[in-house]
Design a protein around this motif. Structure first.
Motif, short mmCIF file in Angstrom:
data_model
loop_
_atom_site.label_atom_id
_atom_site.label_comp_id
_atom_site.label_asym_id
_atom_site.label_seq_id
_atom_site.Cartn_x
_atom_site.Cartn_y
_atom_site.Cartn_z
N LEU A 48 0.73 -1.25 0.04
CA LEU A 48 0.08 -0.08 -0.02
C LEU A 48 0.77 0.90 0.26
CD1 LEU A 48 -2.83 -0.85 3.03
CD2 LEU A 48 -3.06 -0.24 0.58
N LEU A 96 0.80 1.67 -4.11
CA LEU A 96 -1.26 1.38 -4.29
C LEU A 96 -1.15 2.25 -3.34
CD1 LEU A 96 -1.94 -2.49 -3.42
CD2 LEU A 96 -1.94 -1.14 -5.70
N ALA A 122 -3.72 6.01 1.33
CA ALA A 122 -4.56 4.21 1.27
C ALA A 122 -4.28 2.94 2.60
CB ALA A 122 -3.72 3.79 -0.11
N LEU A 123 -3.08 3.07 2.85
CA LEU A 123 -2.86 2.61 4.02
C LEU A 123 -3.90 2.70 4.87
CD1 LEU A 123 -1.00 0.94 5.14
CD2 LEU A 123 0.27 3.07 6.47
N VAL A 140 -7.44 1.53 4.16
CA VAL A 140 -7.82 -0.28 4.42
C VAL A 140 -7.81 0.07 5.64
CG1 VAL A 140 -6.79 -2.31 3.92
CG2 VAL A 140 -6.44 -0.85 2.26
#
Length: 432
Positions: A400, A404, A409-410, A413
């Motif tokens: 991530l 990503l 993003a981390l 999630v």
């Protein structure tokens, strides 16, 4: 049929040893509560301080160009060791017939081995050496944890479990705070930090080991054991024990979110927020200490309130769900706006939510254990839901952060996983 035979064996064990295995009905006193909380504090100081500070600094000094992957490798291997060691140690403690009781030999032995492992870890100068040292520490701490969590259903009646779990649970963030102070204010350098942690993990359990007693399990109450039946006992059928499986899944999802969101917190402050550039003359560890302090204060404010409400009403699920939603909100804010002011707010929300979660969810879990004779083993299986996320999180977090979407993003999630856990707990039927 084989599972039924195992269950019958456990039921016979329950009937033959009422003192060690019967459901507790007498409320525990403050000596027990203070002792188990002190033991938990020493254990979690030894767990979290290396994860949050010492391992990151040690590996950055060894391999600065690959510090993220090195940290992920070391923590992942350590979590893999804990994944296996925790339920095995719990199962062995269930069968321990020592004159000191079933759990205390594992607590004392684990503390001594953890201190040795921390000393080994301090001397390492390679990634492989650090990985070996951390795996040794995780092996020892797993033996301690498996025994410690079993002490609650062994000794604490249901109507008092959320309160006792709150005292034990509050030691986790307190350990992060105390550990950060010890290695950033009291001493400097990884070697001195590991030495201080080794002393803490031995000294903090002493009041509990000396001041309280553990019921002895007679040898006659322990059924014969073969390798096949021992290994087969670790399989707990989700169909026969549906609520246990759902409680496991809830714990796994919340802890996976937590492990994913906190693994690179120190690097997040340095590399994303640019804390040291934003506040010249300050170290990123100081910013981490501020966040940990807010997190700890939030937990202290809500853990005991949530525990008292839960014990008095006898209700668990709604509080666990509310806690998960608050944690998810804190992570979502960081995903939307990863800045220092947002981090301050998010740390507070994490603490407020996790305080309720850590006390009430643990009490809920003790009410869905399949058998009194297997409390250590069954809680060890539950603890896989604590350890497995730390095996998976390095891979998830690394991908991530590097490929990503980075830190937004981390944290997105993290929010999603925690929210899913808050939903799953509502499907448990036998606990209100």
């Amino acid at each position: 049929m084989e599972a039924a035979l195992l269950d019958d064996s456990v039921d016979q064990l329950d009937q033959r040893s009422p003192d060690a295995l019967s459901e507790p009905v007498t409320r525990v006193g403050w000596r027990f509560i203070g002792g188990i909380a002190s033991t938990s504090l020493g254990l979690w100081i030894a767990v979290y301080t290396p994860l949050q500070v010492l391992l990151a600094d040690q590996l950055e000094a060894i391999d600065p160009d690959h510090k993220e992957s090195a940290l992920g490798l070391v923590t992942g291997l350590g979590a893999l060791v804990a994944l296996v060691a925790n339920p095995v140690a719990g199962a062995l403690s269930d069968r321990t017939t020592s004159c000191f009781g079933r759990r205390r030999p594992w607590l004392a032995g684990g503390a001594l081995l953890a201190a040795l492992g921390l000393a080994v870890l301090a001397a390492q100068r390679s990634v492989a050496g650090v990985a070996f040292g951390w795996c040794l520490v995780q092996l020892a701490l797993s033996a301690m944890l498996a025994s410690l969590v079993a002490e609650v259903p062994d000794h604490v009646p249901v109507a008092q479990r959320a309160l006792v779990s709150a005292w034990v649970g509050a030691t986790q963030p307190l350990a992060v705070l105390v550990g950060a102070v010890l290695v950033t204010v009291v001493v400097s350098g990884t070697g001195s930090g590991y030495a201080l942690l080794a002393a803490a993990v031995v000294l903090f359990p002493l009041p509990f080991l000396v001041g309280t007693k553990d019921a002895r399990l007679p040898r006659s109450a322990v059924p014969a054991l073969t390798r096949h039946t021992f290994l087969a006992a670790f399989w707990i059928s989700p169909r026969r024990h549906r609520d246990f499986a759902l409680a496991w899944l809830t714990r796994f999802l919340v802890q996976l979110g937590n492990a994913t969101g906190t693994l690179y917190l120190l690097y997040f402050l340095r590399d994303k927020i640019r804390y040291e550039e934003r506040f010249p003359g300050r170290e990123a560890e100081e910013g981490l200490l501020i966040l940990v302090t807010l997190y700890t204060v939030g937990i202290v404010l809500t853990a005991f309130v949530g525990a008292v409400i839960s014990d008095r009403l006898g209700r668990r699920k709604a509080l666990v769900t509310a806690a998960g939603v608050v944690i998810a909100l804190g992570a979502a804010l960081l995903a939307i706006q990863p800045t220092w002011p947002t981090a301050l707010v998010s740390a507070s929300l994490f603490g407020l939510g996790y305080g309720v979660y850590v006390s009430v969810d643990q009490a809920l879990i003790t009410q869905v254990l399949p058998h009194a004779g297997d409390r250590g083993k069954d809680l060890g299986v539950i603890n896989i839901a604590n350890s497995l996320p730390h095996v998976l999180a390095p891979a998830v977090a690394t991908v991530l952060v590097t490929s990503l979407g980075g830190y937004p993003a981390l944290f997105a999630v993290t929010a999603g996983l925690t929210l899913l856990g808050a939903v799953v707990v509502q499907r448990i039927r036998t606990v209100p």
